[in-house]
Design a protein around this motif. Structure first.
Motif, mmCIF file in Angstrom:
data_model
loop_
_atom_site.group_PDB
_atom_site.id
_atom_site.type_symbol
_atom_site.label_atom_id
_atom_site.label_comp_id
_atom_site.label_asym_id
_atom_site.label_seq_id
_atom_site.Cartn_x
_atom_site.Cartn_y
_atom_site.Cartn_z
ATOM 1 N N ALA A 1 11.358 -38.387 36.665
ATOM 2 C CA ALA A 1 12.207 -38.267 35.639
ATOM 3 C C ALA A 1 11.849 -36.679 34.962
ATOM 4 O O ALA A 1 12.940 -36.148 34.879
ATOM 5 C CB ALA A 1 12.058 -39.302 34.629
ATOM 6 N N THR A 2 10.747 -36.465 34.704
ATOM 7 C CA THR A 2 10.031 -35.382 34.375
ATOM 8 C C THR A 2 10.590 -34.142 35.175
ATOM 9 O O THR A 2 11.033 -33.023 34.821
ATOM 10 C CB THR A 2 8.473 -35.363 34.014
ATOM 11 O OG1 THR A 2 8.317 -36.456 33.291
ATOM 12 C CG2 THR A 2 8.259 -33.934 33.804
ATOM 13 N N ARG A 3 10.346 -34.102 36.483
ATOM 14 C CA ARG A 3 10.602 -33.000 37.389
ATOM 15 C C ARG A 3 12.219 -32.797 37.210
ATOM 16 O O ARG A 3 12.697 -31.640 37.440
ATOM 17 C CB ARG A 3 10.269 -33.144 38.888
ATOM 18 C CG ARG A 3 8.760 -33.247 39.076
ATOM 19 C CD ARG A 3 8.450 -33.234 40.425
ATOM 20 N NE ARG A 3 7.168 -32.938 40.843
ATOM 21 C CZ ARG A 3 6.019 -33.969 41.202
ATOM 22 N NH1 ARG A 3 6.866 -35.014 41.194
ATOM 23 N NH2 ARG A 3 4.854 -33.585 41.194
ATOM 24 N N ALA A 4 12.988 -33.863 37.366
ATOM 25 C CA ALA A 4 14.488 -33.748 37.296
ATOM 26 C C ALA A 4 14.792 -33.274 35.779
ATOM 27 O O ALA A 4 15.825 -32.280 36.077
ATOM 28 C CB ALA A 4 15.058 -35.000 37.497
ATOM 29 N N TYR A 5 14.424 -33.522 34.823
ATOM 30 C CA TYR A 5 14.905 -32.963 33.736
ATOM 31 C C TYR A 5 14.378 -31.475 33.513
ATOM 32 O O TYR A 5 15.157 -30.593 32.885
ATOM 33 C CB TYR A 5 14.636 -33.675 32.366
ATOM 34 C CG TYR A 5 13.466 -33.313 31.673
ATOM 35 C CD1 TYR A 5 12.930 -32.329 30.941
ATOM 36 C CD2 TYR A 5 12.513 -34.627 31.740
ATOM 37 C CE1 TYR A 5 11.550 -32.378 30.601
ATOM 38 C CE2 TYR A 5 11.222 -34.715 31.276
ATOM 39 C CZ TYR A 5 10.805 -33.559 30.697
ATOM 40 O OH TYR A 5 9.387 -33.551 30.070
ATOM 41 N N GLU A 6 13.589 -31.247 34.175
ATOM 42 C CA GLU A 6 12.889 -29.706 34.125
ATOM 43 C C GLU A 6 13.682 -28.957 35.191
ATOM 44 O O GLU A 6 14.072 -27.603 34.850
ATOM 45 C CB GLU A 6 11.502 -29.521 34.605
ATOM 46 C CG GLU A 6 10.516 -30.094 33.377
ATOM 47 C CD GLU A 6 9.080 -30.197 33.874
ATOM 48 O OE1 GLU A 6 8.128 -30.316 32.964
ATOM 49 O OE2 GLU A 6 8.847 -29.933 35.021
ATOM 50 N N ASP A 7 13.989 -29.453 36.302
ATOM 51 C CA ASP A 7 14.832 -28.877 37.209
ATOM 52 C C ASP A 7 16.301 -28.646 37.075
ATOM 53 O O ASP A 7 17.004 -27.725 37.474
ATOM 54 C CB ASP A 7 14.769 -29.309 38.734
ATOM 55 C CG ASP A 7 13.116 -29.484 39.073
ATOM 56 O OD1 ASP A 7 12.424 -28.475 38.643
ATOM 57 O OD2 ASP A 7 12.837 -30.098 40.205
#
Length: 483
Positions: free
Chosen positions: A422-428
């Motif tokens: 989730a963290t990587r996705a909202y950053e990417d």
């Protein structure tokens, strides 16, 4: 219930100088609701002169006094919520419950900025020498020209009006011709709350002519736009000649990334009810559903089930969950997108046509399309209507690349219980706003806006206030003290 609308200039409601008017129609019945005044050049010049004079008064009004007046606007809007919602439902077709919720959101904007106007903080910078003093202050940018859209006819202008007033600016607001009465109700609340004459003005009529006239005037120093990408680009060109300060919230194409570690049916129900809100005519609406291939069957089946269960009808009718599209061109565009997707192999899982027996109004069934290829028109251009295209993915890198492939970057959504994913996705994700296991993003206290072709600047929150302020740096050298 729906009255003919006039221009509001220098503290008075008045007809257009030419007497010209335009019709406003009910999208559920195609019947004429009333008329709006159509401003000409004289009206616009009067509005500019009024706003210029109003700015000189309002900018010198202390922040605590501004705050009291703006808070009264919020209170008046809430006290008139039922009346405003009724008018909004008539001119947009949205269910009355949604309309009431929007009126509350508009009031929240005025309440929030009534408080933020007292918190316009500057900065003191330590001088390099004992004789130097340095400071930064923020001052109102000046007269604002604001252009709003029809899909949220109270909330969208409220964001602009409340922030401008909070910053100490005057404003000329131009609401959408399809739904002007909701904005007029906000202007009336400003009048009744004691906003000085000239500080808030409302003009209606030909959008292109009004935009060109206002933006070309040296009196206007700030332009705020909510609209489509083509409209935003046109206004940006106009503003460039005068080097105007610009903020704009334009179209999006919100990707939804659902990974394989969530409850597919629960997420599908949330997505469906969000997607069909306001008949899908929401700039941050979820519009491209990328579902992990292992969850596709459960997700798509539940999504289609919810779509088929929704009651479609006139916004004022009891039990209506989804109203019509706002106009005929929107209906035609949605029909073209559905036919294009079908021709490319997409499956119609629910809806897909005008409701049987519907011969008036711009109604279209809540529609779900399955296994939609990326080259379908609906996956490349924003579907501003009640159609949900679903596609599958198999890997993280693949879905991020597909989600970021378009020139839009307003909102995106991620569903995963894995903190790392989730963290990587909202950053990417290349968007201005992201909901993680959440879809209701808009709130008065948070910044709202996008990147890439979805716009620039922010509305809402403390960041929204600074789009109506200019930063001024001051350096002072002290004279030598006499001995």
């Amino acid at each position: 219930m729906y009255r003919d609308l006039q221009l509001y200039i220098d503290g008075d409601w008045r007809a257009a100088a030419s007497g010209a008017t335009r019709e406003v129609t009910d999208p559920a019945t195609e019947e004429v609701l009333g008329t709006i005044a159509s401003a000409d050049e004289k009206d616009l010049d009067d509005a500019l002169a009024a706003a210029e004079a109003g700015f000189k008064v309002w900018r010198r009004t202390g922040p605590w006094d501004r705050a009291r007046i703006i808070r009264r606007v919020a209170d008046l809007i809430r006290s008139r919520a039922d009346e405003i919602a009724m008018v909004m439902s008539l001119e947009t077709g949205k269910p009355i419950g949604e309309a009431k919720g929007e009126v509350g959101g508009a009031a929240d904007q005025f309440e929030w900025y009534s408080e933020e106007t007292k918190r316009i903080y500057g900065q003191v910078i330590e001088g390099r020498t004992g004789e130097s003093r340095m400071a930064v202050i923020h001052q109102p940018v000046g007269v604002v020209a604001a252009f709003s859209a029809w899909n949220f006819p109270a909330l969208l202008p409220a964001r602009k009006m409340a922030a401008a007033l909070g910053a100490g600016c005057s404003i000329i607001v131009k609401p959408a011709g399809e739904a002007p009465a909701s904005c007029a109700a906000l202007v009336q609340a400003c009048h009744d709350a004691g906003v000085p004459k000239g500080v808030v003005n409302l003009v209606t009529g030909n959008s292109d002519k009004i935009a060109r006239h206002l933006i070309s005037s040296p009196i206007v120093r700030k332009v705020s736009v909510t609209g489509s990408v083509p409209v935003g680009k046109q206004i940006l060109h106009l503003a460039a000649d005068g080097v105007k300060k610009v903020s704009m919230e334009l179209g999006g194409h919100g990707p939804v990334l659902m990974f394989d570690d969530v409850d597919a049916e629960k997420v599908a129900e949330m997505c469906a009810r969000t997607k069909f809100r306001n008949c899908g005519q929401v700039c941050i609406s979820p519009t491209r559903f990328y579902v992990h291939e292992s969850k596709y069957a459960a997700f798509s089946a539940k999504f289609a089930e919810v779509a088929r269960s929704l009651k479609v009808g006139r916004g004022l009718d009891e039990g209506t969950e989804m109203g019509p599209l706002a106009n005929r061109r929107g209906l035609q565009t949605i029909q073209e997108m559905v036919e294009d997707a079908k021709s490319r192999g997409a499956e119609v899982l629910a809806g897909g046509q005008v409701p049987p027996g519907s011969n008036r109004g711009y109604f279209f069934e809540p529609t779900v399309l399955g296994r939609v290829p990326d080259d379908a028109l609906i996956m490349r251009e924003e579907p501003f209507g009640p159609v949900a295209p679903i596609a599958t993915f198999s890997s993280y890198n693949e879905v991020i690349e597909r989600a970021n492939a378009l020139p839009f970057g307003l909102a995106g959504y991620v569903f995963s219980n894995n903190l790392s994913v989730a963290t990587r996705a909202y950053e990417d994700l290349e968007v201005g706003m992201v909901g993680v296991n959440e879809m209701l993003l808009a709130t008065a206290e948070a910044p709202f806006g996008g990147i890439k072709e979805s716009g620039m600047g922010r509305e809402g929150g403390s960041f929204g206030l600074h789009d109506y302020l200019e930063t001024k740096y001051v350096k002072i050298r002290l004279q030598e003290q006499a001995s």
